[in-house]
Design a protein around this motif. Structure first.
Motif, mmCIF file in Angstrom:
data_model
loop_
_atom_site.group_PDB
_atom_site.id
_atom_site.type_symbol
_atom_site.label_atom_id
_atom_site.label_comp_id
_atom_site.label_asym_id
_atom_site.label_seq_id
_atom_site.Cartn_x
_atom_site.Cartn_y
_atom_site.Cartn_z
ATOM 1 N N LEU A 59 0.796 -1.097 -0.004
ATOM 2 C CA LEU A 59 -0.139 0.026 -0.177
ATOM 3 C C LEU A 59 1.091 1.293 -0.135
ATOM 4 O O LEU A 59 1.920 1.188 0.459
ATOM 5 N N VAL A 60 0.492 2.253 -0.722
ATOM 6 C CA VAL A 60 0.939 3.535 -0.435
ATOM 7 C C VAL A 60 0.313 4.326 0.542
ATOM 8 O O VAL A 60 -0.791 4.134 1.007
ATOM 9 N N PRO A 61 0.884 5.328 1.414
ATOM 10 C CA PRO A 61 0.444 6.065 2.350
ATOM 11 C C PRO A 61 -1.097 6.721 2.053
ATOM 12 O O PRO A 61 -1.029 7.229 0.788
ATOM 13 N N GLY A 62 -2.112 6.335 2.732
ATOM 14 C CA GLY A 62 -3.398 6.802 2.327
ATOM 15 C C GLY A 62 -4.320 5.634 1.755
ATOM 16 O O GLY A 62 -5.459 5.752 1.890
ATOM 17 N N GLU A 63 -3.543 4.751 1.246
ATOM 18 C CA GLU A 63 -4.534 3.560 0.628
ATOM 19 C C GLU A 63 -4.724 2.667 1.729
ATOM 20 O O GLU A 63 -4.384 2.480 2.740
ATOM 21 N N GLN A 64 -5.931 2.114 1.416
ATOM 22 C CA GLN A 64 -6.418 0.833 2.339
ATOM 23 C C GLN A 64 -6.727 -0.467 1.483
ATOM 24 O O GLN A 64 -6.719 -0.420 0.276
ATOM 25 N N SER A 114 5.341 -0.013 9.985
ATOM 26 C CA SER A 114 4.570 0.802 9.112
ATOM 27 C C SER A 114 3.363 1.592 10.177
ATOM 28 O O SER A 114 3.401 0.939 11.461
ATOM 29 N N ASP A 115 2.935 2.570 9.865
ATOM 30 C CA ASP A 115 1.687 3.470 10.668
ATOM 31 C C ASP A 115 0.400 2.836 10.012
ATOM 32 O O ASP A 115 0.143 3.448 9.224
ATOM 33 N N THR A 116 -0.280 1.923 10.837
ATOM 34 C CA THR A 116 -1.430 1.633 10.088
ATOM 35 C C THR A 116 -2.784 1.751 11.063
ATOM 36 O O THR A 116 -2.583 1.845 12.367
ATOM 37 N N VAL A 117 -3.783 1.859 10.751
ATOM 38 C CA VAL A 117 -5.210 2.001 11.320
ATOM 39 C C VAL A 117 -5.994 0.409 10.758
ATOM 40 O O VAL A 117 -5.830 0.327 9.668
ATOM 41 N N GLY A 173 -11.440 -1.500 16.593
ATOM 42 C CA GLY A 173 -10.636 -0.787 15.940
ATOM 43 C C GLY A 173 -9.046 -0.780 16.688
ATOM 44 O O GLY A 173 -9.223 -0.306 17.767
ATOM 45 N N ASP A 174 -7.985 -0.287 15.983
ATOM 46 C CA ASP A 174 -7.009 0.015 16.611
ATOM 47 C C ASP A 174 -6.062 0.924 15.567
ATOM 48 O O ASP A 174 -5.753 0.415 14.461
ATOM 49 N N ASP A 175 -5.593 1.848 16.099
ATOM 50 C CA ASP A 175 -4.520 2.921 15.511
ATOM 51 C C ASP A 175 -3.184 2.799 16.153
ATOM 52 O O ASP A 175 -3.230 3.075 17.418
ATOM 53 N N ASP A 176 -2.156 2.157 15.472
ATOM 54 C CA ASP A 176 -0.911 1.992 16.443
ATOM 55 C C ASP A 176 -0.401 3.366 16.820
ATOM 56 O O ASP A 176 0.457 3.418 17.179
ATOM 57 N N GLY A 177 -0.940 4.425 16.009
ATOM 58 C CA GLY A 177 -0.661 6.160 16.518
ATOM 59 C C GLY A 177 0.928 6.215 16.056
ATOM 60 O O GLY A 177 1.391 7.138 16.908
ATOM 61 N N GLY A 178 1.348 5.567 15.294
ATOM 62 C CA GLY A 178 2.802 5.852 15.003
ATOM 63 C C GLY A 178 4.000 5.271 16.146
ATOM 64 O O GLY A 178 5.143 6.020 16.087
ATOM 65 N N GLU A 179 3.505 4.674 16.950
ATOM 66 C CA GLU A 179 4.231 4.072 18.112
ATOM 67 C C GLU A 179 5.086 2.987 17.549
ATOM 68 O O GLU A 179 4.659 2.448 16.576
ATOM 69 N N ASN A 180 5.962 2.535 18.397
ATOM 70 C CA ASN A 180 6.806 1.204 17.802
ATOM 71 C C ASN A 180 5.983 -0.008 18.070
ATOM 72 O O ASN A 180 6.525 -0.800 18.974
ATOM 73 N N ARG A 181 4.711 -0.196 17.581
ATOM 74 C CA ARG A 181 4.019 -1.425 17.544
ATOM 75 C C ARG A 181 3.124 -1.529 16.243
ATOM 76 O O ARG A 181 3.282 -0.647 15.703
ATOM 77 N N ASN A 182 2.528 -2.686 16.169
ATOM 78 C CA ASN A 182 1.437 -2.770 15.149
ATOM 79 C C ASN A 182 0.154 -2.704 15.499
ATOM 80 O O ASN A 182 0.004 -3.093 16.828
ATOM 81 N N TYR A 188 -17.456 -10.698 7.938
ATOM 82 C CA TYR A 188 -16.831 -9.515 8.507
ATOM 83 C C TYR A 188 -16.122 -9.011 7.480
ATOM 84 O O TYR A 188 -15.615 -9.754 6.628
ATOM 85 N N VAL A 189 -15.649 -7.762 7.633
ATOM 86 C CA VAL A 189 -14.578 -7.178 6.702
ATOM 87 C C VAL A 189 -13.672 -6.277 7.875
ATOM 88 O O VAL A 189 -13.921 -5.590 8.651
ATOM 89 N N VAL A 190 -12.166 -6.722 7.715
ATOM 90 C CA VAL A 190 -11.086 -6.146 8.150
ATOM 91 C C VAL A 190 -10.555 -4.960 7.244
ATOM 92 O O VAL A 190 -10.077 -5.460 5.984
ATOM 93 N N ARG A 191 -10.309 -3.774 7.766
ATOM 94 C CA ARG A 191 -9.900 -2.710 6.690
ATOM 95 C C ARG A 191 -8.647 -2.204 7.391
ATOM 96 O O ARG A 191 -8.590 -1.791 8.607
ATOM 97 N N VAL A 192 -7.546 -2.290 6.645
ATOM 98 C CA VAL A 192 -6.252 -1.692 6.952
ATOM 99 C C VAL A 192 -5.928 -0.331 6.180
ATOM 100 O O VAL A 192 -5.982 -0.509 4.848
ATOM 101 N N ARG A 193 -5.571 0.572 6.775
ATOM 102 C CA ARG A 193 -5.295 1.894 6.075
ATOM 103 C C ARG A 193 -3.832 2.179 6.622
ATOM 104 O O ARG A 193 -3.374 2.224 7.748
#
Length: 166
Positions: A79-84, A105-108, A124-133, A146-151
């Motif tokens: 993915l490129v930044p902003g893509e999901q 990577s920094d993902t939601v 939902g989970d936003d790793d918030g730019g922290e050093n985790r996934n 179900y649908v899992v969406r990763v951005r």
């Protein structure tokens, strides 16, 4: 350097929509034109036809066939930044499942349940730019969709990330 008015062909926007969910109430005397709003503006609330059109444009529907996310199988994401990307985990049993991303990577990540053709938020989970996934833990029920969406917001050193559920 001179700054002038932006040409209309360079701007993407809409006409004023007094019925939009984005419009505020205004008391009498604050709006001069159009004349029919001299006595004030009280939007009806909810989404107007124009609001719905913009939502469909900026938040397109799911692809007709969302790829299945198999248990214990890592799926690389390019993915490129902003893509999901969307995936459909198919629970083999009704139980608690873990879903996570891997890589630098920094993902939601958001999990939805599809009910009557609409996606409803489960977790939902936003790793918030922290050093985790991004990581979710949720009970999924067999025979439900179900649908899992990763951005991706930022790709790290390698730009590689992946998703898996177990």
């Amino acid at each position: 350097m001179s700054y002038g008015k932006i040409d209309a062909s360079e701007v993407e926007g809409s006409y004023w929509d007094p019925d939009s969910v984005m419009e505020y109430c205004f008391p009498a005397g604050l709006i001069n034109e159009p004349a029919k709003y001299h006595e004030g503006l009280n939007p009806p609330g909810g989404l107007s036809a124009a609001d719905k059109e913009w939502v469909r444009k900026f938040f397109p529907a799911l692809a007709p066939k969302v790829p299945v996310l198999q248990p214990f199988q890592s799926v690389p994401l390019s993915l490129v930044p902003g893509e999901q990307a969307d995936f459909s985990p198919l629970p083999q049993a009704s139980r608690k499942y873990e879903i996570g991303t891997f890589g630098t990577s920094d993902t939601v990540m958001v999990l939805f349940e599809e009910v009557d053709g609409e996606l409803r938020f489960v977790a939902g989970d936003d790793d918030g730019g922290e050093n985790r996934n991004a990581h979710l833990s949720a009970k999924l029920f067999q025979n439900r969709r179900y649908v899992v969406r990763v951005r991706l917001y930022w790709s790290g050193e390698s730009g590689q990330t992946a998703i898996m559920h177990w």
